[in-house]
Design an enzyme around this catalytic site. Sequence first.
Site, mmCIF file in Angstrom:
data_model
loop_
_atom_site.group_PDB
_atom_site.id
_atom_site.type_symbol
_atom_site.label_atom_id
_atom_site.label_comp_id
_atom_site.label_asym_id
_atom_site.label_seq_id
_atom_site.Cartn_x
_atom_site.Cartn_y
_atom_site.Cartn_z
ATOM 1 N N ASP A 44 0.854 -1.183 0.000
ATOM 2 C CA ASP A 44 0.000 0.000 0.000
ATOM 3 C C ASP A 44 0.892 1.235 0.000
ATOM 4 O O ASP A 44 1.697 1.429 0.912
ATOM 5 C CB ASP A 44 -0.895 -0.010 1.242
ATOM 6 C CG ASP A 44 -2.087 0.926 1.116
ATOM 7 O OD1 ASP A 44 -2.163 1.659 0.116
ATOM 8 O OD2 ASP A 44 -2.935 0.920 2.021
ATOM 9 N N ASP A 48 -2.978 2.369 -5.948
ATOM 10 C CA ASP A 48 -1.871 2.377 -4.988
ATOM 11 C C ASP A 48 -1.833 1.159 -4.087
ATOM 12 O O ASP A 48 -1.162 1.176 -3.061
ATOM 13 C CB ASP A 48 -1.953 3.636 -4.128
ATOM 14 C CG ASP A 48 -3.263 3.718 -3.346
ATOM 15 O OD1 ASP A 48 -4.225 3.045 -3.728
ATOM 16 O OD2 ASP A 48 -3.317 4.473 -2.355
ATOM 17 N N GLU A 49 -2.515 0.079 -4.463
ATOM 18 C CA GLU A 49 -2.633 -1.056 -3.550
ATOM 19 C C GLU A 49 -2.728 -2.352 -4.348
ATOM 20 O O GLU A 49 -3.404 -2.409 -5.381
ATOM 21 C CB GLU A 49 -3.881 -0.876 -2.680
ATOM 22 C CG GLU A 49 -4.071 -1.908 -1.610
ATOM 23 C CD GLU A 49 -5.330 -1.629 -0.797
ATOM 24 O OE1 GLU A 49 -5.576 -2.398 0.155
ATOM 25 O OE2 GLU A 49 -6.079 -0.676 -1.126
#
Length: 487
Positions: free
Chosen positions: A11, A105-106
């Site tokens: 993350d 973003d993960e």
Amino acid sequence: MRSTPTILHLDMDAFFAAVEQASKPSLRGKPVVVGGLGPRGVVSTASYEARVHGVHSAMAMAHARRLSPNAAYLVPRFGIYRQISETVMALLHEVSPLIEPLSLDEAFLDLEAGELADDPRGAARRLRAEIRAATGLTASVGLAGSKLLAKIASEQAKPDGLVVVEPGTERALLEPMPVRTLPGVGPATAEHLRRAGITTVGEIVQAGEPELVRLLGKAHGSGLHAMAAGQDSRPVVADRDVKSISVEDTFDADLTDRAHVRYEIDRLAERCVQRLRGAGRSGRTVVVKVRRYDFSTLTRSETLRAPTDDPGVVRETARRLVEAVDTTGGVRLLGVGVAGLADFTQEDLFAHAAEERAEGEQAPEELPATPPPAPARARLWWPGQDVEHETYGSGWVQGSGVGRVTVRFEVPSDTVPGRVRTFPVDDPALAHRDPLPLTAGGGQESEAEEVTGGAAAQSSPASRPKSRSAGTAPGAGSEADVGTSIP
């Protein structure tokens, strides 16, 4: 659950806000909030400096401004976020071919599918270092034997850390946590459990599966009890099947004019088709979402004969659907989506739709394709937007109002804040520009910590690594995580 911690959850730390800090030297180490700036705007991401004041994602922007009035409030720049995300995802693919992206973003990784399965800690350290070297940004990583525990571990690792959940330590990690930690436990379920005297994950296990089934039903109760005990057999799925693609907008003022509603539906349909084609998909069902002035939300859908990615078909169908909704009281949100996705299209659906209307259905009243005339106004300049001036070069908008726009002239590679100048909003020498790429030294200084096991991962925020000012010199920070010995 696996006997070795080979499921990795990555993350990026405060991703949108961190990108803005890396792009804008004057904002490094300062509170930054990214999101919608209108009266009904919502926070997308807040930097760690802003989170100290209580600002968090999904909060109303007006509330965030009250909590942190001195923060920089910026509009999102999704173009550069996607570029950086592509760089990060490419680095993940070098570690393992089995990747399950969850957002920009993960992502989850299954290290067993890669060449570094024998050294999961080394793979995690290397990945974090390579992301920092390539983007200047930091990432937090959780490493465990299941997706559930890896996700929880990455949350414990924030910001800029690595938490490894070794076999046998799962219960120690989970038991003290609040019930909201577990997926599927929202405010309503948490309140239901609280009334039964259950507030922590450990208390869920102690209550036993029969009691959970009695309280929540068989499917939810059994699943929740298994997760509380650390049991999660979900695999990392590389190609998650997207069920629908949609776009929506919330308006600063309620739309009361039907022509304006029609215009916004057409615009949303075009954006939806762009996303649909970008994903290489088509769809059979067109869906329209309408949130009215009183917050009541209605959806209407129509299923076509075959999948399509034709903007005319989606636009025409969305128009018919919104015409069936009473919008006279005002509309605060509109959305257009396409579901029933497929990998092929049918080209003649627009003609079919027109034929069907001609056969018996009355076409909606023709309305103008543009919104009703509005008072003339100068160009809009939103805080955070990238601009270029013929004389002063590249910069970004700090703010605008009363016919003036204030620009700070600086670029990501600068090590000190740039100068600020103010211009008329219609200055012909000032224009919007594409974002400049980040520099590897523009991220946050690494002060990483590696934690192993369950109990130590419960350390207080004061004892965990803190995010430092973005914009430190390249090479600052440690080259590897500092190991913390856990008995």
